[in-house]
Design a protein around this motif. Structure first.
Motif, PDB file in Angstrom:
ATOM      1  N   ALA A  92     -35.681 -49.736  93.995  1.00  0.00           N
ATOM      2  CA  ALA A  92     -34.254 -49.608  93.690  1.00  0.00           C
ATOM      3  C   ALA A  92     -33.842 -48.142  93.649  1.00  0.00           C
ATOM      4  CB  ALA A  92     -33.944 -50.287  92.360  1.00  0.00           C
ATOM      5  N   ALA A  93     -34.673 -47.308  93.018  1.00  0.00           N
ATOM      6  CA  ALA A  93     -34.357 -45.879  92.960  1.00  0.00           C
ATOM      7  C   ALA A  93     -34.373 -45.270  94.360  1.00  0.00           C
ATOM      8  CB  ALA A  93     -35.361 -45.168  92.055  1.00  0.00           C
ATOM      9  N   MET A  94     -35.389 -45.629  95.169  1.00  0.00           N
ATOM     10  CA  MET A  94     -35.451 -45.129  96.544  1.00  0.00           C
ATOM     11  C   MET A  94     -34.257 -45.614  97.352  1.00  0.00           C
ATOM     12  SD  MET A  94     -38.279 -43.369  96.657  1.00  0.00           S
ATOM     13  CE  MET A  94     -39.790 -43.199  95.703  1.00  0.00           C
ATOM     14  N   GLY A  95     -33.876 -46.897  97.154  1.00  0.00           N
ATOM     15  CA  GLY A  95     -32.733 -47.438  97.887  1.00  0.00           C
ATOM     16  C   GLY A  95     -31.436 -46.737  97.541  1.00  0.00           C
ATOM     17  N   LEU A  96     -31.254 -46.416  96.252  1.00  0.00           N
ATOM     18  CA  LEU A  96     -30.047 -45.683  95.855  1.00  0.00           C
ATOM     19  C   LEU A  96     -30.039 -44.290  96.477  1.00  0.00           C
ATOM     20  CD1 LEU A  96     -29.879 -46.774  92.110  1.00  0.00           C
ATOM     21  CD2 LEU A  96     -28.242 -47.370  93.906  1.00  0.00           C
ATOM     22  N   GLY A  97     -31.228 -43.667  96.563  1.00  0.00           N
ATOM     23  CA  GLY A  97     -31.309 -42.371  97.229  1.00  0.00           C
ATOM     24  C   GLY A  97     -30.987 -42.474  98.703  1.00  0.00           C
ATOM     25  N   LEU A  98     -31.503 -43.516  99.359  1.00  0.00           N
ATOM     26  CA  LEU A  98     -31.186 -43.721 100.778  1.00  0.00           C
ATOM     27  C   LEU A  98     -29.696 -43.985 100.973  1.00  0.00           C
ATOM     28  CD1 LEU A  98     -34.212 -45.929 101.935  1.00  0.00           C
ATOM     29  CD2 LEU A  98     -33.711 -43.581 102.628  1.00  0.00           C
ATOM     30  N   ALA A  99     -29.102 -44.752 100.061  1.00  0.00           N
ATOM     31  CA  ALA A  99     -27.664 -45.012 100.161  1.00  0.00           C
ATOM     32  C   ALA A  99     -26.870 -43.715 100.089  1.00  0.00           C
ATOM     33  CB  ALA A  99     -27.232 -45.970  99.052  1.00  0.00           C
ATOM     34  N   PRO A 132     -24.842 -42.593  94.544  1.00  0.00           N
ATOM     35  CA  PRO A 132     -23.509 -43.172  94.785  1.00  0.00           C
ATOM     36  C   PRO A 132     -23.111 -44.104  93.656  1.00  0.00           C
ATOM     37  CG  PRO A 132     -25.157 -44.216  96.184  1.00  0.00           C
ATOM     38  CD  PRO A 132     -25.844 -43.071  95.504  1.00  0.00           C
ATOM     39  N   GLY A 133     -21.814 -44.221  93.443  1.00  0.00           N
ATOM     40  CA  GLY A 133     -21.329 -45.021  92.334  1.00  0.00           C
ATOM     41  C   GLY A 133     -21.334 -46.513  92.607  1.00  0.00           C
ATOM     42  N   ALA A 134     -20.491 -46.979  93.518  1.00  0.00           N
ATOM     43  CA  ALA A 134     -20.317 -48.416  93.763  1.00  0.00           C
ATOM     44  C   ALA A 134     -21.120 -48.834  94.988  1.00  0.00           C
ATOM     45  CB  ALA A 134     -18.840 -48.746  93.950  1.00  0.00           C
ATOM     46  N   VAL A 135     -22.392 -49.090  94.805  1.00  0.00           N
ATOM     47  CA  VAL A 135     -23.233 -49.587  95.883  1.00  0.00           C
ATOM     48  C   VAL A 135     -24.232 -50.577  95.272  1.00  0.00           C
ATOM     49  CG1 VAL A 135     -24.818 -47.631  95.637  1.00  0.00           C
ATOM     50  CG2 VAL A 135     -24.803 -48.950  97.754  1.00  0.00           C
ATOM     51  N   VAL A 136     -24.336 -51.747  95.880  1.00  0.00           N
ATOM     52  CA  VAL A 136     -25.173 -52.808  95.293  1.00  0.00           C
ATOM     53  C   VAL A 136     -26.324 -53.231  96.195  1.00  0.00           C
ATOM     54  CG1 VAL A 136     -23.292 -53.704  93.883  1.00  0.00           C
ATOM     55  CG2 VAL A 136     -23.620 -54.598  96.193  1.00  0.00           C
ATOM     56  N   TRP A 137     -26.256 -52.881  97.493  1.00  0.00           N
ATOM     57  CA  TRP A 137     -27.297 -53.392  98.381  1.00  0.00           C
ATOM     58  C   TRP A 137     -28.705 -52.928  98.006  1.00  0.00           C
ATOM     59  CZ3 TRP A 137     -30.458 -50.139 100.986  1.00  0.00           C
ATOM     60  CH2 TRP A 137     -30.011 -48.850 101.284  1.00  0.00           C
ATOM     61  N   PRO A 138     -28.921 -51.720  97.448  1.00  0.00           N
ATOM     62  CA  PRO A 138     -30.297 -51.367  97.054  1.00  0.00           C
ATOM     63  C   PRO A 138     -30.862 -52.305  95.985  1.00  0.00           C
ATOM     64  CG  PRO A 138     -28.945 -49.393  97.181  1.00  0.00           C
ATOM     65  CD  PRO A 138     -28.023 -50.561  97.278  1.00  0.00           C
ATOM     66  N   TYR A 139     -29.993 -52.790  95.077  1.00  0.00           N
ATOM     67  CA  TYR A 139     -30.465 -53.710  94.046  1.00  0.00           C
ATOM     68  C   TYR A 139     -30.848 -55.061  94.654  1.00  0.00           C
ATOM     69  CZ  TYR A 139     -28.453 -50.316  90.805  1.00  0.00           C
ATOM     70  OH  TYR A 139     -28.143 -49.172  90.121  1.00  0.00           O
ATOM     71  N   HIS A 140     -30.035 -55.533  95.600  1.00  0.00           N
ATOM     72  CA  HIS A 140     -30.363 -56.800  96.259  1.00  0.00           C
ATOM     73  C   HIS A 140     -31.688 -56.683  97.019  1.00  0.00           C
ATOM     74  CE1 HIS A 140     -26.918 -59.404  95.512  1.00  0.00           C
ATOM     75  NE2 HIS A 140     -26.128 -58.353  95.644  1.00  0.00           N
ATOM     76  N   VAL A 141     -31.825 -55.609  97.784  1.00  0.00           N
ATOM     77  CA  VAL A 141     -33.062 -55.424  98.554  1.00  0.00           C
ATOM     78  C   VAL A 141     -34.268 -55.355  97.619  1.00  0.00           C
ATOM     79  CG1 VAL A 141     -34.317 -53.817 100.042  1.00  0.00           C
ATOM     80  CG2 VAL A 141     -31.900 -54.309 100.494  1.00  0.00           C
ATOM     81  N   ALA A 142     -34.150 -54.572  96.547  1.00  0.00           N
ATOM     82  CA  ALA A 142     -35.276 -54.413  95.626  1.00  0.00           C
ATOM     83  C   ALA A 142     -35.592 -55.721  94.907  1.00  0.00           C
ATOM     84  CB  ALA A 142     -34.968 -53.312  94.615  1.00  0.00           C
ATOM     85  N   PHE A 143     -34.554 -56.427  94.442  1.00  0.00           N
ATOM     86  CA  PHE A 143     -34.782 -57.664  93.689  1.00  0.00           C
ATOM     87  C   PHE A 143     -35.484 -58.709  94.546  1.00  0.00           C
ATOM     88  CE2 PHE A 143     -33.618 -61.896  92.253  1.00  0.00           C
ATOM     89  CZ  PHE A 143     -33.857 -61.831  90.899  1.00  0.00           C
TER      90      PHE A 143
END
Length: 753
Positions: free
Chosen positions: A29-36, A263-274
């Motif tokens: 999730a942390a990596m995904g938020l960084g990629l976002a 980024p503030g409003a981004v949810v796809w990293p959480y979906h991918v990680a979950f």
């Protein structure tokens, strides 16, 4: 209901899997938020031309036609030296409205006694225009770029630097995320496999009570699903809190730009990680569930401690296929493209096949390795340690697996990177015969002089080299050169950029350098020829190649010499006439025999101090300062990967040893009844754990040796300097941490009994 009851009673056995999945999801999730953040960076106002609605900039891309399938396509590459905005276009733009020019100056250093001007020619790289966009486009046509809105940032000094930083962040986070997923599956599968081994009697009783194999499998998969869902939810919360810390470390480490933020409003990293976490839990339990479904009722009556049937046919086939695939892929790359093995992406992913193969075949290797490492253990305790570790194959293999992963990753990643960096450094050292190197001051906007043989700037360039020669004295050989690039179409379908150096005096350059020539002679280089390396599609002396220079000019040049491919740093060489807009950035000085080297050094340094320009270093100092090495973002990425692997190893070791020791109550009581003291029992259990850790170290070192051998052979095939850099410190640190975790986990479990 049975699944919920099992979860309530077996929660301690599943704790290791829960922590592993939660940590993995948190990291992803942390990596995904960084990629976002890299994919959608925040909008930033232009720096140079913020007040101009339109910016006109020189062309900065080379576009050519290549063959693609039955037709043609246009491909492009960023030019090394973009075109300036010429005076005629500038005059036409002034007729449209106010113009704000932005100039780049070719610095030449302070003028000396030879009358060389202190400042070079001024070139306008971009201009801001206060006029309607349509009118500007009509005037410019295809002579330059017209930029509006956010595109105006393309001419900011920080634009290219920030773009490169975002690519580095993408690479780092993608690699770390991939390795995290791999290690998560590995640890989860290993934990569930060991849980099944400990619960053989339980599953046998269920089968005796009438449970079908499918019901047993669904029980275990249900436990895995429950663990995966809860752990993934916890991991997403962990990632949300960890992402700002990760971003701060990237910025502080100089890998990401200073403005980089979550980024503030981004949810796809959480979906991918979950959903990845849930999938990892189910994938890790799937093989164990199939094995649990095959357990028969007779298993409920079995009390033997000796493991039998620990390596079923399916696991043998999978392990052998992975081993053959890893070795076969290594051999195939050595035979077809050995340079691929020297690339970071390859030596980061290559070990995964062999690591998985080693873990799959570990039960087959445990007994011989234990006999080997335990042969010197003295006394009755040593005998018990050796025999228990050799007969309890599942337990020993489960403890050895995370150690294998950690040691193999540390040795393979850091060892491969260090070996390649060492070869690049040795290559750079072998290419020069110079005694001193004069370079432009670090961070200067220009260099020692512009390279254009037909211009006044070219005269200044030669004057700079001549000035260094006069300071060095009659007995010195002086050669100026500049960093540039050439472009070539290969296989009629790809436009390839090749780093190059442009030289002012070929004879002098041949004297101060020692290039790895495999054919031809560098001294034959002239304005109509080029020196290439074996990596080029056409690399035979006498052949003619069509190339585009650093400023996009097309020329046809004859190959006069071919260099060994090496590690990829042996680029092309051209003369000053084909420099393509390059500027002198280095002057090599070789002192003749019988000349006072110290006096030459003092003269050069005195001239530099007096304002003649340039930084003077001995060749050894220059090589040390410019020695190729592992990039900062690569080192940080490896440290992140190893940190993740080490944490997972600790989780897996602690969980496996706690479960195994807790299940050995009857065995340990039997030892006490046979006369063993509490201290002797503790020594035996600790010894078994440490022997299992050593087994993992041996298997990890074997995987590391295979991977490093592939890199070393590739260097030899490419005629590059061969040497092995083994990261003993990192490997030793990983082994120490694993050993410490094993001692603490076993000591705590035995102490409670």
């Amino acid at each position: 209901m049975l699944t919920l009851s099992s979860l309530r009673t077996r929660w301690a056995a599943l704790l290791g899997s829960f922590v592993a999945v939660a940590l993995g999801v948190g990291v992803m999730a942390a990596m995904g938020l960084g990629l976002a953040a890299t994919l959608d960076p925040p909008a930033r106002a232009p720096e140079r031309f913020g007040s101009s609605p339109v910016v006109v900039a020189g062309l900065d891309r080379l576009t050519v036609e290549v063959r693609r399938g039955p037709g043609t396509a246009r491909v492009s590459q960023k030019l090394t030296y973009p075109h300036p905005v010429d005076e005629r276009l500038l005059a036409e733009l002034r007729e449209l409205g106010p113009v704000t020019p932005g100039a780049t100056e070719e610095e030449n250093g302070a003028g000396g006694g030879d009358g060389v001007a202190a400042r070079g020619a001024v070139q306008v790289d971009a201009v801001g225009v206060d006029a309607a966009v349509g009118d500007v486009r009509a005037v410019v046509g295809d002579r330059a770029r017209v930029l509006t809105g956010d595109a105006r940032r393309q001419v900011d000094p920080s634009y290219e630097r920030d773009a490169e930083a975002l690519v580095a962040v993408n690479s780092l986070l993608g690699t770390a995320g991939g390795v995290t997923t791999f290690v998560s599956v590995f640890v989860t599968a290993s934990t569930f496999a060991f849980v099944v081994a400990l619960r053989r009697r339980e599953f046998g009783l269920l089968r005796m009570a009438g449970a079908t194999p499918g019901q047993v499998r669904r029980l275990l998969l249900g436990e895995a699903l429950a663990v995966g869902v809860v752990a993934s939810g916890a991991g997403c919360a962990l990632g949300a809190g960890g992402a700002p810390l990760l971003v701060r470390e990237l910025v502080d480490g100089g890998v990401a730009p200073t403005w980089f933020a979550v980024p503030g409003a981004v949810v796809w990293p959480y979906h991918v990680a979950f959903w990845t976490g849930v999938s990892v839990a189910l994938a890790g339990a799937w093989v164990a569930a199939r094995r649990a479904g095959r357990i028969g009722p007779v298993e409920a009556l079995r009390e033997a401690s000796v493991d039998t049937g620990v390596l079923p046919l399916s696991r043998r086939v999978i392990g052998s296929a992975l081993l053959a695939g890893g070795l076969g892929l290594l051999a195939w790359k050595l035979g077809t493209d050995p340079a691929e093995l020297l690339k970071r992406k390859t030596y980061t992913t290559q070990p995964m096949l062999l690591i998985t193969a080693g873990a799959a075949l570990a039960p087959l290797l445990v007994r011989p390795v234990v006999r080997l490492v335990g042969a010197g253990l003295p006394g009755a305790a040593g005998l018990l340690i050796r025999e228990n570790a050799a007969t309890s194959v599942r337990r020993t293999a489960a403890v050895a697996a995370p150690v294998l992963v950690t040691v193999a990753l540390a040795g393979s990643l850091l060892g491969s990177a260090g070996t390649v960096a060492e070869a690049k450094g040795a290559e750079a050292q072998a290419r020069t015969r110079a005694d001193f190197v004069v370079t432009n001051p670090s961070g200067a906007s220009g260099a020692l002089g512009a390279f254009d043989a037909s211009s006044a700037a070219g005269e200044r360039s030669r004057a700079v080299v001549g000035r260094v020669g006069r300071v060095a004295g009659a007995g010195a050989t002086v050669a100026g050169s500049a960093s540039t690039a050439v472009y070539v179409v290969e296989e009629r379908s790809a436009l390839v950029r090749s780093d190059a150096r442009a030289v002012t005096d070929v004879a002098a350059f041949a004297s101060v350098s020692r290039l790895p020539v495999v054919a031809g002679d560098v001294r034959d280089l002239d304005d109509r020829s080029i020196v290439v390396n074996e990596e080029w599609e056409r690399h035979e002396v006498g052949q003619t190649v069509r190339v585009w220079l650093g400023d996009g000019r097309p020329v046809r040049l004859r190959i006069v010499a071919v260099l060994a491919q090496g590690t990829g740093d042996n680029g092309a060489y051209v003369t000053a006439a084909n420099a393509g807009g390059a500027v002198v950035d280095r002057v090599d000085v070789r002192v003749g025999s019988g000349v006072d080297r110290a006096g030459v050094a003092a003269a050069l340094e005195g001239a530099a101090s007096a304002g003649a320009g340039g930084t003077v270093r001995s060749a050894e100092e220059w090589l040390a300062a410019n020695r190729p090495g592992t990039k900062a973002h690569t080192r940080l990425g490896f440290l992140v990967v190893l940190g993740i692997a080490l944490v997972y190893a600790g989780i897996s070791l602690a969980g496996t040893l706690l479960m195994a020791t807790s299940a050995r109550g009857a065995e340990l009581r039997s030892l006490r009844l046979a006369g063993a003291t509490r201290g002797q029992v503790r020594v035996v259990v600790l010894g078994e754990a440490l022997v299992a850790v050593v087994v993992g170290v041996v298997l990890g070192v074997a995987v590391t040796a295979v991977n490093l051998a592939g890199v070393v052979v590739a260097l030899g095939v490419l005629s590059a300097p061969v040497g092995v850099m083994v990261p003993w410190g990192a490997v030793g640190g990983c082994v120490g941490v694993c050993g410490l975790v094993a001692v603490v986990a076993v000591g705590g479990a035995v102490g409670r009994r």
